[in-house]
Motif scaffolding. Structure first.
Motif, mmCIF file in Angstrom:
data_model
loop_
_atom_site.group_PDB
_atom_site.id
_atom_site.type_symbol
_atom_site.label_atom_id
_atom_site.label_comp_id
_atom_site.label_asym_id
_atom_site.label_seq_id
_atom_site.Cartn_x
_atom_site.Cartn_y
_atom_site.Cartn_z
ATOM 1 N N LYS A 130 62.874 17.857 -53.258
ATOM 2 C CA LYS A 130 62.569 18.713 -52.111
ATOM 3 C C LYS A 130 62.524 17.861 -50.845
ATOM 4 N N HIS A 131 63.006 18.441 -49.755
ATOM 5 C CA HIS A 131 63.035 17.716 -48.483
ATOM 6 C C HIS A 131 62.071 18.366 -47.487
ATOM 7 N N LEU A 132 61.406 17.537 -46.727
ATOM 8 C CA LEU A 132 60.439 18.015 -45.737
ATOM 9 C C LEU A 132 60.730 17.329 -44.402
ATOM 10 N N TYR A 133 60.966 18.139 -43.393
ATOM 11 C CA TYR A 133 61.247 17.611 -42.049
ATOM 12 C C TYR A 133 60.032 17.855 -41.172
ATOM 13 N N VAL A 134 59.466 16.785 -40.629
ATOM 14 C CA VAL A 134 58.276 16.911 -39.792
ATOM 15 C C VAL A 134 58.476 16.153 -38.480
ATOM 16 N N THR A 135 57.812 16.676 -37.458
ATOM 17 C CA THR A 135 57.893 16.074 -36.128
ATOM 18 C C THR A 135 56.503 15.605 -35.709
ATOM 19 N N PRO A 136 56.406 14.763 -34.697
ATOM 20 C CA PRO A 136 55.082 14.276 -34.256
ATOM 21 C C PRO A 136 54.163 15.424 -33.856
ATOM 22 N N LEU A 137 52.878 15.255 -34.127
ATOM 23 C CA LEU A 137 51.876 16.279 -33.820
ATOM 24 C C LEU A 137 51.854 16.571 -32.323
ATOM 25 N N SER A 138 51.844 17.878 -32.010
ATOM 26 C CA SER A 138 51.736 18.295 -30.607
ATOM 27 C C SER A 138 50.801 19.491 -30.551
ATOM 28 N N LEU A 164 48.792 20.362 -44.883
ATOM 29 C CA LEU A 164 48.547 20.687 -46.278
ATOM 30 C C LEU A 164 49.380 21.878 -46.765
ATOM 31 N N ARG A 165 49.255 23.032 -46.100
ATOM 32 C CA ARG A 165 49.929 24.231 -46.597
ATOM 33 C C ARG A 165 51.460 24.059 -46.596
ATOM 34 N N TYR A 166 51.973 23.607 -45.496
ATOM 35 C CA TYR A 166 53.436 23.472 -45.352
ATOM 36 C C TYR A 166 54.006 22.521 -46.407
ATOM 37 N N THR A 167 53.325 21.395 -46.611
ATOM 38 C CA THR A 167 53.816 20.405 -47.570
ATOM 39 C C THR A 167 53.603 20.868 -49.007
ATOM 40 N N ALA A 168 52.424 21.439 -49.301
ATOM 41 C CA ALA A 168 52.118 21.882 -50.660
ATOM 42 C C ALA A 168 53.089 22.974 -51.112
ATOM 43 N N GLU A 169 53.371 23.915 -50.243
ATOM 44 C CA GLU A 169 54.315 24.976 -50.605
ATOM 45 C C GLU A 169 55.726 24.423 -50.782
ATOM 46 N N THR A 170 56.054 23.368 -50.057
ATOM 47 C CA THR A 170 57.362 22.737 -50.220
ATOM 48 C C THR A 170 57.525 22.161 -51.621
ATOM 49 N N VAL A 171 56.415 21.636 -52.198
ATOM 50 C CA VAL A 171 56.483 21.023 -53.529
ATOM 51 C C VAL A 171 56.020 22.003 -54.612
ATOM 52 N N ASN A 172 56.192 23.303 -54.332
ATOM 53 C CA ASN A 172 55.986 24.376 -55.315
ATOM 54 C C ASN A 172 54.524 24.611 -55.705
ATOM 55 N N ALA A 173 53.603 24.386 -54.791
ATOM 56 C CA ALA A 173 52.190 24.675 -55.036
ATOM 57 C C ALA A 173 51.770 25.901 -54.216
ATOM 58 N N GLU A 174 50.719 26.592 -54.680
ATOM 59 C CA GLU A 174 50.184 27.740 -53.954
ATOM 60 C C GLU A 174 48.934 27.312 -53.182
ATOM 61 N N VAL A 175 48.776 27.838 -51.983
ATOM 62 C CA VAL A 175 47.631 27.464 -51.149
ATOM 63 C C VAL A 175 46.902 28.732 -50.694
ATOM 64 N N ASN A 176 45.597 28.738 -50.927
ATOM 65 C CA ASN A 176 44.768 29.863 -50.484
ATOM 66 C C ASN A 176 43.499 29.333 -49.815
ATOM 67 N N THR A 229 64.605 8.457 -37.981
ATOM 68 C CA THR A 229 65.315 8.333 -36.708
ATOM 69 C C THR A 229 64.464 8.919 -35.578
ATOM 70 N N GLY A 230 64.287 8.160 -34.544
ATOM 71 C CA GLY A 230 63.472 8.619 -33.431
ATOM 72 C C GLY A 230 62.027 8.771 -33.858
ATOM 73 N N ASN A 231 61.379 9.862 -33.439
ATOM 74 C CA ASN A 231 59.987 10.106 -33.791
ATOM 75 C C ASN A 231 59.837 11.071 -34.964
ATOM 76 N N ASP A 232 60.939 11.672 -35.393
ATOM 77 C CA ASP A 232 60.887 12.653 -36.471
ATOM 78 C C ASP A 232 60.994 11.948 -37.821
ATOM 79 N N LEU A 233 60.472 12.627 -38.856
ATOM 80 C CA LEU A 233 60.520 12.075 -40.206
ATOM 81 C C LEU A 233 61.170 13.062 -41.159
ATOM 82 N N LEU A 234 62.000 12.529 -42.060
ATOM 83 C CA LEU A 234 62.546 13.320 -43.155
ATOM 84 C C LEU A 234 62.009 12.703 -44.441
ATOM 85 N N LEU A 235 61.187 13.484 -45.162
ATOM 86 C CA LEU A 235 60.595 12.995 -46.400
ATOM 87 C C LEU A 235 61.274 13.667 -47.590
ATOM 88 N N THR A 236 61.496 12.906 -48.644
ATOM 89 C CA THR A 236 62.087 13.432 -49.872
ATOM 90 C C THR A 236 61.061 13.326 -50.994
#
Length: 516
Positions: free
Chosen positions: A397-405, A424-436, A504-511
């Motif tokens: 799974k790939h997750l694209y995140v940008t610096p906090l604003s 937490l929610r955005y990343t957890a759901e990316t890796v197939n977890a449920e968040v409540n 690249t730059g300030n953005d991150l691509l996590l795998t």
């Protein structure tokens, strides 16, 4: 894998019969391999190894790019593995049932990488049937089962079995007819007399030793002869038409796609023959050999030694390929000499006992494994098959995140005290977890598989479903109405290791790799 021993042997026999010629020692070879193909019930053992006199070939190449000490050590171990070779031993019961065990005769590199353990050498056993393949190492408690049956329910299993039988009959008949018609007189074929051959089962037999040697020019000439004869022989076209007809019978839907007539085939073969002749005229064998030398091929030799017993059956064959190459541009560190050897034995013709296949309780279906990763426990964690299967069922799974604003914080990240924080929610759901979220307790609940975890803003504690708790390296933190946790949380608790694949730059691509 199902057709390996059927079609592989058929193709090998065809090539060998073409190499054999039609008289004297060559006739003995041809008849021996055709006879072996017509009664595929025997035990076999093959070993392939690199017997290079220039054994540090890989080290020479490795030194070109300034390798690390570990890379050099791995190269040395790999060379030892190649020199000791891989041995394939098993039984061919018929053209549809076979068993074989592939053994790595030097397995230190696997052990070094923690991909093998125990007293036995690393090996893999494969059982083949028309409907399935079974795979297992000595370390595993069960076989991996992979269905080889057609996926469509429209194909009747009995009809499929009859199709396979018919295809084998057509192939053997074609080999016999074709080899009787065509022959190629080789300049270097020699009968070296009778010798004693000790078989892997300990028995000895007397066999006639026939040797064939070919250089690059002779191989090229042989290729042109075989190609021209095949393109000009009506029996080849008939054979192909028969195959198409059998395929149309087993699956009528293919009939429209395989609409090939004798006339169309004859036209295509005539065009192919014309092109082959043009190629031979433009690149005659002598010129091909000269071109190879110009490119750095200093020597080339293919030696084939056959041992045929009194029953006219091939009990042993040895193939040796020797060549020396020197880079004309001087990029490579000197000339490189490589020698590859394949040594094969065949015995117990007509005496092999039926193969015993494992019961359903002794197997793990690969499809079930992809749905239930707990089944992976049947395969030893320090075995290479476990590593292969774990990788096969993993999900990326790939997750694209940008610096906090201050805007849209759902896909942002930030660093604090060199600690990477992810939403937490955005990343957890990316890796197939449920968040409540529980507004009463202010706890965030993360559920993945059979496990549930609870965390709270401002706390390092992670509460588990069994009442115990564990700690994160830093406290969860709320930013812009979103909860952030240390990135290690996802690997530690949700079994989702990650790597930063692009910063690249300030953005991150996590795998993230979701193994289980």
């Amino acid at each position: 894998m199902r057709h390996y021993k059927q079609w592989g042997l058929a193709f090998l026999v065809l090539i060998l019969t073409l190499l054999s010629g039609c008289s004297g020692d060559a006739l003995t070879l041809r008849n021996a391999f055709v006879k072996a193909a017509s009664q595929p019930n025997y035990d076999f053992q093959s070993t392939i190894r690199m017997t290079s006199k220039d054994a540090d070939i890989m080290l020479k190449l490795a030194h070109m790019r300034k390798p690390t000490d570990k890379e050099l050590q791995d190269a040395e171990e790999f060379l030892k593995t190649m020199r000791e070779g891989i041995t394939l031993k098993g039984s061919q019961y018929d053209r549809q049932h076979a068993s074989m065990t592939m053994t790595l005769n030097h397995d230190s590199l696997l052990r070094k990488e923690k991909l093998w353990t125990g007293d036995q050498n690393a090996s893999l056993t494969v059982l083949l049937s028309p409907k399935a393949a079974y795979v297992k190492t000595p370390l595993d408690s069960k076989y991996l089962f992979a269905s080889l049956a057609p996926q469509t329910s429209e194909i009747n299993p009995e009809a499929l079995a009859e199709f396979q039988k018919r295809m084998n009959e057509l192939t053997v008949a074609f080999i016999q007819e074709y080899s009787e018609k065509h022959s190629y007189n080789l300049p270097h074929i020699q009968n070296k007399g009778n010798v004693s051959v000790t078989l892997p089962n300990g028995q000895s037999t007397t066999a006639s030793h026939i040797s064939v040697t070919l250089n690059i020019e002779e191989l090229t000439a042989l290729f042109y002869s075989i190609a021209k004869d095949a393109a000009d022989d009506p029996k080849v076209r008939t054979f192909l038409l028969n195959i198409v007809q059998e395929m149309n019978k087993i699956d009528p839907s293919l009939a429209s796609k395989n609409d090939i007539s004798e006339d169309i085939l004859a036209q295509n073969f005539a065009e192919a023959l014309k092109e082959i002749k043009q190629m031979e005229k433009q690149y005659p064998p002598k010129k091909v050999a000269e071109m190879a030398r110009e490119q750095g091929l200093q020597s080339f030799s293919l030696t084939l030694d056959y041992f045929v017993d009194a029953n006219n059956l091939p009990v042993r064959s040895i193939g040796k390929l020797d060549f020396m190459f020197k880079d004309k541009d001087g990029t490579l560190p000197g000339a490189i000499q490589l020698n590859v050897e394949i040594d094969e034995y065949m015995w117990n013709f007509g005496k092999v006992t039926p193969i015993v296949y494992p019961a359903n309780t002794e197997t793990v279906n690969f499809e079930d494994l992809t749905k239930n990763h707990k089944l992976l426990s049947a395969f030893h964690p320090q075995g290479f098959l476990h590593a292969i299967l774990k990788d096969a069922i993993s999900e990326t799974k790939h997750l694209y995140v940008t610096p906090l604003s201050s805007v849209d914080s759902s896909n942002h990240y930030y660093y604090e005290n060199k600690q990477l924080y992810l939403p937490l929610r955005y990343t957890a759901e990316t890796v197939n977890a449920e968040v409540n979220f529980d507004p009463v307790s202010q706890l965030v609940m993360i559920k993945k598989g059979d496990h549930t975890y609870k965390i709270k803003a401002g706390s390092k504690q992670v509460l588990k479903e069994d009442g115990t708790s564990a700690s994160m390296p830093a406290a969860a933190s709320e930013k812009n109405d979103s909860l952030y946790v240390p990135a290690s949380f996802f690997e530690t608790f949700l079994d989702a290791p990650y790597s930063i694949t692009d910063d690249t730059g300030n953005d991150l691509l996590l795998t993230f790799t979701l193994n289980m």
